[in-house]
Design a protein around this motif. Structure first.
Motif, PDB file in Angstrom:
ATOM      1  N   TYR A  83      -3.471  -5.874   5.577  1.00  0.00           N
ATOM      2  CA  TYR A  83      -4.196  -6.713   6.700  1.00  0.00           C
ATOM      3  C   TYR A  83      -4.544  -7.796   6.259  1.00  0.00           C
ATOM      4  CZ  TYR A  83      -4.116  -2.010   8.908  1.00  0.00           C
ATOM      5  OH  TYR A  83      -3.821  -0.729   9.386  1.00  0.00           O
ATOM      6  N   ARG A  84      -4.155  -8.920   7.128  1.00  0.00           N
ATOM      7  CA  ARG A  84      -4.778 -10.228   6.771  1.00  0.00           C
ATOM      8  C   ARG A  84      -6.219 -10.340   7.124  1.00  0.00           C
ATOM      9  NH1 ARG A  84       0.716 -12.096   7.445  1.00  0.00           N
ATOM     10  NH2 ARG A  84       0.197 -11.551   9.726  1.00  0.00           N
ATOM     11  N   LYS A  85      -7.130 -11.031   6.729  1.00  0.00           N
ATOM     12  CA  LYS A  85      -8.415 -11.240   7.227  1.00  0.00           C
ATOM     13  C   LYS A  85      -8.572 -11.300   8.718  1.00  0.00           C
ATOM     14  CE  LYS A  85     -10.932 -13.939   3.510  1.00  0.00           C
ATOM     15  NZ  LYS A  85     -11.279 -15.124   3.346  1.00  0.00           N
ATOM     16  N   HIS A  86      -9.492 -10.504   9.325  1.00  0.00           N
ATOM     17  CA  HIS A  86      -9.635 -10.369  10.719  1.00  0.00           C
ATOM     18  C   HIS A  86      -8.628  -9.580  11.560  1.00  0.00           C
ATOM     19  CE1 HIS A  86     -12.233 -13.700   9.283  1.00  0.00           C
ATOM     20  NE2 HIS A  86     -11.115 -14.367   9.313  1.00  0.00           N
ATOM     21  N   GLU A  87      -7.749  -8.745  10.881  1.00  0.00           N
ATOM     22  CA  GLU A  87      -7.100  -8.056  11.503  1.00  0.00           C
ATOM     23  C   GLU A  87      -7.575  -6.761  11.654  1.00  0.00           C
ATOM     24  OE1 GLU A  87      -2.404  -9.905  10.878  1.00  0.00           O
ATOM     25  OE2 GLU A  87      -3.264  -8.308   9.405  1.00  0.00           O
ATOM     26  N   PRO A  88      -7.341  -5.904  12.670  1.00  0.00           N
ATOM     27  CA  PRO A  88      -8.461  -4.950  13.191  1.00  0.00           C
ATOM     28  C   PRO A  88      -7.858  -3.555  12.224  1.00  0.00           C
ATOM     29  CG  PRO A  88      -6.474  -5.064  14.495  1.00  0.00           C
ATOM     30  CD  PRO A  88      -6.444  -6.258  13.898  1.00  0.00           C
ATOM     31  N   ARG A 107      -9.306  -4.180  -1.729  1.00  0.00           N
ATOM     32  CA  ARG A 107      -9.378  -5.318  -1.233  1.00  0.00           C
ATOM     33  C   ARG A 107      -8.906  -6.408  -2.413  1.00  0.00           C
ATOM     34  NH1 ARG A 107     -13.892  -8.444   1.413  1.00  0.00           N
ATOM     35  NH2 ARG A 107     -13.931 -10.176  -0.251  1.00  0.00           N
TER      36      ARG A 107
END
Ligand SMILES: C[S@@+](CC[C@H](N)C(=O)[O-])C[C@H]1O[C@@H](n2cnc3c(N)ncnc32)[C@H](O)[C@@H]1O
Length: 294
Positions: free
Chosen positions: A154-159, A172
């Protein structure tokens, strides 16, 4: 003082979100210090690439008879592998020209024959730490890729909110990219669905077998590596690796990671575990869940 506190908090890179929350109050915590994010890597990306290529090629050759569909679409690649297969057969003294009758090893045996060690999951040597990862066979020299951290990227801001609830497997990266290595529940379904979405005919872009008990890529057990303690010091370290665009398409079936969303063109993020010292047969792997980047 407040500014200093904020600077220190920003420099703190926690690896597992719920694990950090549970341990904030612990006094005797082990930390890993990295002078700069650029110095986080223990070995060069080229070495990681070469190791993955070596083991994936060996797995592919071992599985040659099941790769017919892929090879039919890549005739020039087929010739290269046929040559490698012949060399391999000569080396293991199998006197046969017919690749159908090649001796097939288990993926763990391929790992041992190729890199000189095997790793697998077992009950941790730490009381109440659940499952851990052990070197079950051979010897692993310092600076070796000993495992991979599988999961959805998941990239930053993906749910990731629902997948993250009570999930101790969310890793992380230094740049905020998250990898969900949970092989159960919603996380499992998301990985499966992303993996099947990205399949192109017979070409699988990722390996799904880490969700099962029968691994196709025997390195994909890194999500079960436990945190070190003062008694059991870290002997491995996480290292991020972006899969280059020229990675052989026929070998992507062994990559245990898949992007959650592929709207943006970017390299696939993988995380490998690299040994910090020589590790002998029977030893458990321990990483450091806490990293401080100054
Ligand atoms: C990424 S998982 C590792 C795999 C885990 N041992 C299992 O059996 O599922 C992280 C979790 O493992 C456990 N764990 C890891 N290191 C530990 C340690 N040193 N002592 C106790 N529990 C630990 C904690 O429950 C933590 O939330």
């Amino acid at each position: 003082m407040l500014r200093e506190l904020r600077r220190r908090w920003r420099s703190y890179r926690y690896r597992f979100v719920p694990w950090l929350a549970l341990n904030l109050r612990r006094q005797r915590r082990t930390l890993r210090y990295v002078p700069e994010s650029s110095q986080d890597k223990i070995i060069a990306d080229e070495d990681v690439f070469e190791t993955l290529l070596k083991i994936f090629k060996a797995l592919f050759i071992n599985d040659f008879s099941r790769q017919a569909e892929i090879l039919a679409l890549l005739p020039e690649v087929k010739c290269q592998y046929l040559e490698l297969l012949t060399v391999e057969q000569k080396r293991s003294k199998v006197n046969s020209c017919n690749h159908q009758s090649q001796h097939v090893f288990s993926p763990e045996e391929v790992l041992f024959n190729t890199l000189g060690f095997a790793v697998s999951r077992d009950r941790s040597s730490l009381v109440s730490a659940g499952t851990g990862v052990f070197v079950t066979k051979g010897f692993v020299p310092k600076g070796t890729v000993v495992s991979m951290y599988p999961g959805t990227v998941y990239r930053k801001h993906e749910p990731i909110f629902f997948q993250s609830l009570g999930n101790p497997f969310i890793f992380r990266c230094i740049d905020g990219v998250l990898i969900d290595g949970n092989d159960k529940g919603l996380s499992r379904s998301v990985y499966r669905s992303c993996s099947r979405r990205d399949q192109l005919g017979p070409f699988q872009m990722s390996d799904e077998s880490w969700l099962t008990a029968t691994l196709q890529n025997p390195l994909a057990v890194g999500q079960y590596v436990n945190n070190c303690s003062h008694e059991k010091t870290a002997n491995v370290c996480y290292q991020e690796f972006d899969v280059p665009g020229h990675f052989p398409v026929e070998l992507k079936q062994y990559l245990p990671n898949i992007v959650y969303s592929h709207d943006i063109e970017s390299h696939l993020r993988c995380v490998v575990l690299v040994t910090l010292r020589d590790i002998k047969q029977g030893e458990e792997l321990f990483s450091n869940y806490y990293t401080v980047v100054s």
